[in-house]
Motif scaffolding. Structure first.
Motif, short mmCIF file in Angstrom:
data_model
loop_
_atom_site.label_atom_id
_atom_site.label_comp_id
_atom_site.label_asym_id
_atom_site.label_seq_id
_atom_site.Cartn_x
_atom_site.Cartn_y
_atom_site.Cartn_z
N THR A 104 0.84 -1.19 0.00
CA THR A 104 0.00 0.00 0.00
C THR A 104 0.88 1.24 0.00
O THR A 104 1.62 1.48 0.96
CB THR A 104 -0.95 0.00 1.22
N ASP A 105 0.82 2.01 -1.07
CA ASP A 105 1.64 3.21 -1.26
C ASP A 105 1.23 4.28 -0.23
O ASP A 105 0.05 4.62 -0.13
CB ASP A 105 1.44 3.73 -2.68
N HIS A 106 2.20 4.79 0.52
CA HIS A 106 1.86 5.76 1.55
C HIS A 106 1.49 7.13 1.00
O HIS A 106 0.88 7.93 1.70
CB HIS A 106 2.98 5.88 2.60
N THR A 107 1.83 7.44 -0.23
CA THR A 107 1.49 8.75 -0.79
C THR A 107 0.08 8.77 -1.39
O THR A 107 -0.55 9.82 -1.43
CB THR A 107 2.51 9.20 -1.85
N THR A 108 -0.41 7.62 -1.84
CA THR A 108 -1.73 7.57 -2.48
C THR A 108 -2.75 6.72 -1.73
O THR A 108 -3.94 6.84 -1.97
CB THR A 108 -1.61 6.99 -3.91
N GLY A 109 -2.27 5.84 -0.86
CA GLY A 109 -3.15 4.91 -0.16
C GLY A 109 -3.60 3.74 -1.02
O GLY A 109 -4.39 2.91 -0.59
N GLU A 110 -3.08 3.66 -2.24
CA GLU A 110 -3.47 2.62 -3.18
C GLU A 110 -2.64 1.35 -2.97
O GLU A 110 -1.42 1.41 -2.82
CB GLU A 110 -3.26 3.15 -4.60
N ALA A 111 -3.30 0.20 -2.96
CA ALA A 111 -2.60 -1.09 -2.89
C ALA A 111 -2.13 -1.44 -4.30
O ALA A 111 -2.94 -1.53 -5.22
CB ALA A 111 -3.52 -2.17 -2.35
N LEU A 112 -0.82 -1.64 -4.46
CA LEU A 112 -0.22 -1.86 -5.78
C LEU A 112 0.57 -3.16 -5.83
O LEU A 112 1.22 -3.53 -4.84
CB LEU A 112 0.73 -0.71 -6.12
N PRO A 113 0.55 -3.84 -6.98
CA PRO A 113 1.35 -5.06 -7.12
C PRO A 113 2.80 -4.74 -7.47
O PRO A 113 3.08 -3.85 -8.26
CB PRO A 113 0.66 -5.77 -8.31
N PHE A 114 3.70 -5.47 -6.84
CA PHE A 114 5.13 -5.35 -7.14
C PHE A 114 5.69 -6.74 -7.43
O PHE A 114 5.34 -7.71 -6.75
CB PHE A 114 5.89 -4.72 -5.97
N ARG A 115 6.54 -6.81 -8.43
CA ARG A 115 7.15 -8.07 -8.86
C ARG A 115 8.59 -8.10 -8.38
O ARG A 115 9.32 -7.10 -8.49
CB ARG A 115 7.09 -8.18 -10.38
N ILE A 116 9.02 -9.23 -7.86
CA ILE A 116 10.42 -9.40 -7.46
C ILE A 116 11.22 -9.64 -8.74
O ILE A 116 10.99 -10.62 -9.44
CB ILE A 116 10.59 -10.56 -6.47
N VAL A 117 12.15 -8.73 -9.05
CA VAL A 117 12.91 -8.83 -10.29
C VAL A 117 14.34 -9.32 -10.06
O VAL A 117 14.96 -9.86 -10.98
CB VAL A 117 12.90 -7.52 -11.11
N THR A 118 14.87 -9.14 -8.86
CA THR A 118 16.18 -9.71 -8.52
C THR A 118 16.17 -10.14 -7.06
O THR A 118 15.46 -9.58 -6.23
CB THR A 118 17.36 -8.72 -8.73
N ALA A 119 16.98 -11.15 -6.76
CA ALA A 119 17.19 -11.63 -5.40
C ALA A 119 18.65 -12.06 -5.31
O ALA A 119 19.09 -12.94 -6.03
CB ALA A 119 16.28 -12.82 -5.10
N ARG A 120 19.40 -11.39 -4.42
CA ARG A 120 20.82 -11.68 -4.26
C ARG A 120 21.13 -11.96 -2.80
O ARG A 120 20.83 -11.15 -1.93
CB ARG A 120 21.66 -10.48 -4.71
N PRO A 121 21.75 -13.12 -2.53
CA PRO A 121 22.15 -13.44 -1.15
C PRO A 121 23.10 -12.38 -0.61
O PRO A 121 23.97 -11.89 -1.33
CB PRO A 121 22.87 -14.78 -1.29
N GLN A 122 22.92 -12.02 0.67
CA GLN A 122 23.74 -11.00 1.32
C GLN A 122 24.54 -11.58 2.49
O GLN A 122 25.16 -10.83 3.22
CB GLN A 122 22.86 -9.86 1.81
N GLY A 123 24.49 -12.86 2.69
CA GLY A 123 25.26 -13.48 3.77
C GLY A 123 24.60 -13.46 5.11
O GLY A 123 23.61 -12.91 5.37
#
Length: 123
Positions: A104-123
C-alpha cells in the motif's frame, strides 16, 4: 538463514500495462531455504531489515521492514504511521524472482502489485 537483497518493481496495472521500473523498492530481508520470510531472523536483527523506496518525481525514502500495529509486515520510514506501507500477507509469500507482493503506497493509499525482479544473497 541467509539475508537477501530483493528488488521489487511496480508490476503491470490497468493504467500501466508494462509496469513501472521507476517505482521500486530495494529490500534486505532474511529468508528461509524455501523463500519464506524468516521471521525468527528478522526479529533477532530487526535493524538489518532495511528498505529503500524509489518513485519517479518523489524523494527517495529509506527505512525498515517492521511489524505494524496489526502485526502485519510493512515498511516504515520515520516514527509514526503517516508514511507506513503495509505489505499484504507477506508472512505467507515466497520471495523468489517472478513472485508478486502487494504494497500500500503511503502517498496515495493505493494497494499496488510489485514483482520481485532480482534476489541476491547477502550473507
Amino acid at each position: 538463514m541467509p539475508w537477501t537483497m530483493l528488488r521489487l518493481e511496480k508490476a503491470r496495472t490497468s493504467d500501466q500495462h508494462e509496469g513501472d521500473p521507476t517505482h521500486a523498492y530495494i529490500v534486505h530481508v532474511a529468508v528461509t531455504a524455501d523463500g519464506s520470510l524468516d521471521e525468527e531472523a528478522m526479529e533477532a536483527e530487526p535493524r538489518r531489515a532495511t528498505v529503500a523506496r524509489y518513485k519517479a518525481g518523489e524523494e527517495d525514502c529509506h527505512g525498515w521492514l517492521t511489524r505494524m500495529k496489526d502485526r502485519a509486515w510493512g515498511f516504515s520510514y520515520t516514527a509514526g504511521e503517516d508514511d507506513d506501507e503495509p505489505i499484504v500477507h507477506l508472512e505467507f509469500h515466497r520471495l523468489h524472482v517472478g513472485d508478486y507482493v502487494t504494497i500500500t503506497d503511503h502517498t496515495t493509499g493505493e494497494a499496488l502489485p510489485f514483482r520481485i525482479v532480482t534476489a541476491r544473497p547477502q550473507g
